[in-house]
Design an enzyme around this catalytic site. Sequence first.
Site, mmCIF file in Angstrom:
data_model
loop_
_atom_site.group_PDB
_atom_site.id
_atom_site.type_symbol
_atom_site.label_atom_id
_atom_site.label_comp_id
_atom_site.label_asym_id
_atom_site.label_seq_id
_atom_site.Cartn_x
_atom_site.Cartn_y
_atom_site.Cartn_z
ATOM 1 N N CYS A 80 0.835 -1.195 0.000
ATOM 2 C CA CYS A 80 0.000 0.000 0.000
ATOM 3 C C CYS A 80 0.884 1.265 0.000
ATOM 4 C CB CYS A 80 -0.990 -0.026 1.156
ATOM 5 S SG CYS A 80 -2.394 1.112 0.930
ATOM 6 N N HIS A 185 -3.787 -4.982 -0.093
ATOM 7 C CA HIS A 185 -3.360 -5.488 1.210
ATOM 8 C C HIS A 185 -3.398 -7.017 1.207
ATOM 9 C CE1 HIS A 185 -3.196 -1.767 3.613
ATOM 10 N NE2 HIS A 185 -4.100 -1.330 2.753
ATOM 11 N N GLU A 187 -2.444 -9.002 3.466
ATOM 12 C CA GLU A 187 -2.822 -9.494 4.788
ATOM 13 C C GLU A 187 -4.332 -9.465 5.018
ATOM 14 O OE1 GLU A 187 -2.436 -5.033 5.453
ATOM 15 O OE2 GLU A 187 -1.580 -6.570 4.134
#
Length: 205
Positions: A80, A185, A187
């Site tokens: 990001c 992202h 994650e």
Amino acid sequence: MVEAIVNAGLGNVKSIKRMIEFVGGSAEILDSPATLDSFDRVILPGIGAFDHGMRLLDEGGWIGPLHAIRARGVPVMGICLGMQLMCRGSEEGVLPGLGWVAADVRRITPEQNCLPVKVPNVGWRDTSVVKENLLLNRNESYRFYFVHGYRVICDDPADLLAVIDYAGQTTAAFSRGNLFGCQFHPEKSHRCGMNLMQRFMAIAA
């Protein structure tokens, strides 16, 4: 192998650590750059404004050590804002970025003949891989989670790794040598994020 996660106050480092551990890896959150050069791979996460991010890297003493590991060939993945900080600079601020990739960061606006879009881009997007690389399999389908109001514009199309169709073609990921950037992202991207993280953990310096 243990992944180093840069904790300069820029992102949710604990979520990235949990993701790495969930897929069988090991990660250490670094609050200072003192031991950065002892790791084989480094993750630079980030959320927020460009200038604020660069100031935190500078004030924390990260910039010199990050340049050193990049020069040594250590694989580095920016996530990001971390991806955007790898570029020359951003329309969002006035400070120079790390300058690792010949690219600029610009506010998302519709390209000619494109329908208006919401800014920031928030949500799941189908992501197309556009070149062979170590991070994503070109023969697989990916869907990642994005939260961003600015996008990376690469000088060299060869640096593009993956794109999404949002206000025209928008860079989802880039790669150049040992450098990788993800606008999304991983994650927060469930199965696709896990797959990406496993592949990053397998990259040798």
